[in-house]
Design a protein around this motif. Structure first.
Motif, PDB file in Angstrom:
ATOM      1  N   UNK A 216      17.128  -9.219  89.470  1.00  0.00           N
ATOM      2  CA  UNK A 216      16.841  -7.790  89.298  1.00  0.00           C
ATOM      3  C   UNK A 216      17.931  -7.199  88.422  1.00  0.00           C
ATOM      4  N   UNK A 217      17.525  -6.441  87.411  1.00  0.00           N
ATOM      5  CA  UNK A 217      18.492  -5.822  86.503  1.00  0.00           C
ATOM      6  C   UNK A 217      18.487  -4.315  86.714  1.00  0.00           C
ATOM      7  N   UNK A 218      19.655  -3.769  86.997  1.00  0.00           N
ATOM      8  CA  UNK A 218      19.813  -2.330  87.190  1.00  0.00           C
ATOM      9  C   UNK A 218      20.952  -1.832  86.313  1.00  0.00           C
ATOM     10  N   UNK A 219      20.968  -0.547  86.061  1.00  0.00           N
ATOM     11  CA  UNK A 219      22.059   0.068  85.316  1.00  0.00           C
ATOM     12  C   UNK A 219      22.807   0.991  86.261  1.00  0.00           C
TER      13      UNK A 219
ATOM     14  N   UNK B 179      20.673   7.220  92.493  1.00  0.00           N
ATOM     15  CA  UNK B 179      20.764   7.813  91.170  1.00  0.00           C
ATOM     16  C   UNK B 179      20.926   6.843  90.019  1.00  0.00           C
ATOM     17  N   UNK B 180      20.838   5.536  90.295  1.00  0.00           N
ATOM     18  CA  UNK B 180      20.976   4.542  89.231  1.00  0.00           C
ATOM     19  C   UNK B 180      19.594   4.170  88.690  1.00  0.00           C
ATOM     20  N   UNK B 181      19.563   3.295  87.683  1.00  0.00           N
ATOM     21  CA  UNK B 181      18.311   3.009  86.982  1.00  0.00           C
ATOM     22  C   UNK B 181      17.852   1.571  87.155  1.00  0.00           C
ATOM     23  N   UNK B 182      16.546   1.393  87.239  1.00  0.00           N
ATOM     24  CA  UNK B 182      15.941   0.062  87.282  1.00  0.00           C
ATOM     25  C   UNK B 182      15.501  -0.334  85.879  1.00  0.00           C
ATOM     26  N   UNK B 183      15.843  -1.554  85.488  1.00  0.00           N
ATOM     27  CA  UNK B 183      15.357  -2.097  84.221  1.00  0.00           C
ATOM     28  C   UNK B 183      14.278  -3.137  84.476  1.00  0.00           C
ATOM     29  N   UNK B 184      14.536  -4.077  85.387  1.00  0.00           N
ATOM     30  CA  UNK B 184      13.554  -5.130  85.653  1.00  0.00           C
ATOM     31  C   UNK B 184      13.708  -5.647  87.079  1.00  0.00           C
TER      32      UNK B 184
ATOM     33  N   UNK C   9      14.381   4.891  85.492  1.00  0.00           N
ATOM     34  CA  UNK C   9      14.071   3.623  84.826  1.00  0.00           C
ATOM     35  C   UNK C   9      14.642   3.632  83.411  1.00  0.00           C
ATOM     36  N   UNK C  10      14.748   2.434  82.858  1.00  0.00           N
ATOM     37  CA  UNK C  10      15.194   2.252  81.478  1.00  0.00           C
ATOM     38  C   UNK C  10      14.560   0.983  80.944  1.00  0.00           C
ATOM     39  N   UNK C  11      14.261   0.953  79.653  1.00  0.00           N
ATOM     40  CA  UNK C  11      13.543  -0.198  79.088  1.00  0.00           C
ATOM     41  C   UNK C  11      14.411  -1.442  78.981  1.00  0.00           C
ATOM     42  N   UNK C  12      15.665  -1.291  78.563  1.00  0.00           N
ATOM     43  CA  UNK C  12      16.551  -2.449  78.411  1.00  0.00           C
ATOM     44  C   UNK C  12      17.996  -1.987  78.508  1.00  0.00           C
ATOM     45  N   UNK C  13      18.884  -2.947  78.771  1.00  0.00           N
ATOM     46  CA  UNK C  13      20.308  -2.643  78.835  1.00  0.00           C
ATOM     47  C   UNK C  13      21.107  -3.920  78.622  1.00  0.00           C
TER      48      UNK C  13
END
Length: 252
Positions: A74-77, A104-109, A154-158
């Motif tokens: 799982x990828x998070x920012x 408050x953080x973001x999920x990428x995948x 959410x975010x597309x990539x990081x």
């Protein structure tokens, strides 16, 4: 002259030519239009400079054509830093990521991360199209994180900057308690720092991961709490050694 220009543009119109791109809004030569229409090749035009367009195209093609690898995780920012959560199936990666999103953080995948090397020192991760913004939670099923928590969740990539490997707690295992161990995981031929965090009932893994990410960033900025502790310990030992030396009687 006209004939030479027609010859040159027709020669440029090959089966391997995807398009013509004209920068700085320069006028399209009549001969180019004729040749392109005949060979069915599109002509694009932009106001931007050649240097800028070349740079953008190079970065785009590098990302699109880069060798990719698929990672179970799982990828998070977290606070702007990409953190890859790995571990055995059922260890709680998705549930932990959901808790981080709520903080408050973001999920990428979720579940599968597609990673590619952007440059010699940078690896970027993103979700496969079929899993974009989706997460699987055991007992609930598939949830749409963007729909439930909003576009800011959410975010597309990081860039993948830290790997946190979740492992089931083993009372017999010897875990790093001071932070002196420095492990890495190689992704797309780039070594990424890795931290192993044991999981057991009663531990707030979301907060621990958040602190681990913040501590890693502090190290990158030059502050290492482990080194500070080591320096303090060395200083304390040195002071006690001096005191013991002063207490030893000396013969005249």
């Amino acid at each position: 002259d006209h004939d030479i220009r027609m010859h040159v543009f027709n020669k440029m119109c090959t089966k391997a030519t995807p398009c013509f791109l004209i920068s700085r809004s320069l006028p399209v030569p009549e001969e180019l239009t004729t040749a392109a229409e005949e060979h069915k090749i599109p002509i694009l035009r932009t106001r931007e400079s050649t240097t800028y367009i070349s740079s953008i195209l190079t970065e785009y093609l590098r990302a699109r054509l880069a060798k990719r690898t698929s990672i179970h995780g799982v990828l998070v920012e977290i606070k702007g830093m990409g953190v890859l959560l790995t571990g055995a199936s059922g260890v709680g990666k998705s549930e932990t990521a959901l808790g981080l999103v709520q903080r408050g953080h973001r999920l990428i995948a979720d579940d599968r991360v597609d990673a590619f090397q952007k440059d010699h020192n940078t690896v970027v991760g993103e979700a496969p199209k079929i899993l974009k913004h989706l997460m699987e939670i055991r007992g609930i099923g598939i949830i749409d994180v963007m729909n439930l928590f909003g576009a800011g969740a959410v975010k597309n990539r990081t860039e993948i900057q830290l790997v946190i490997n979740l492992v089931n707690w083993d009372p017999k295992a010897n875990y790093d308690r001071l932070g002196f161990q420095e492990n890495t995981r190689e992704i797309c031929n780039v070594p990424i720092p890795q931290v192993n965090i044991p999981v057991k009932v009663g531990r707030n893994i979301e907060i621990i991961i958040e602190v681990a990410a913040m501590n890693f960033r502090a190290k990158k900025m030059g502050y290492d709490a482990t080194q500070t502790f080591d320096n303090n310990l060395t200083s304390l030992i040195s002071e006690h050694s001096k005191e013991d030396t002063n207490k030893v009687p000396h013969n005249d």
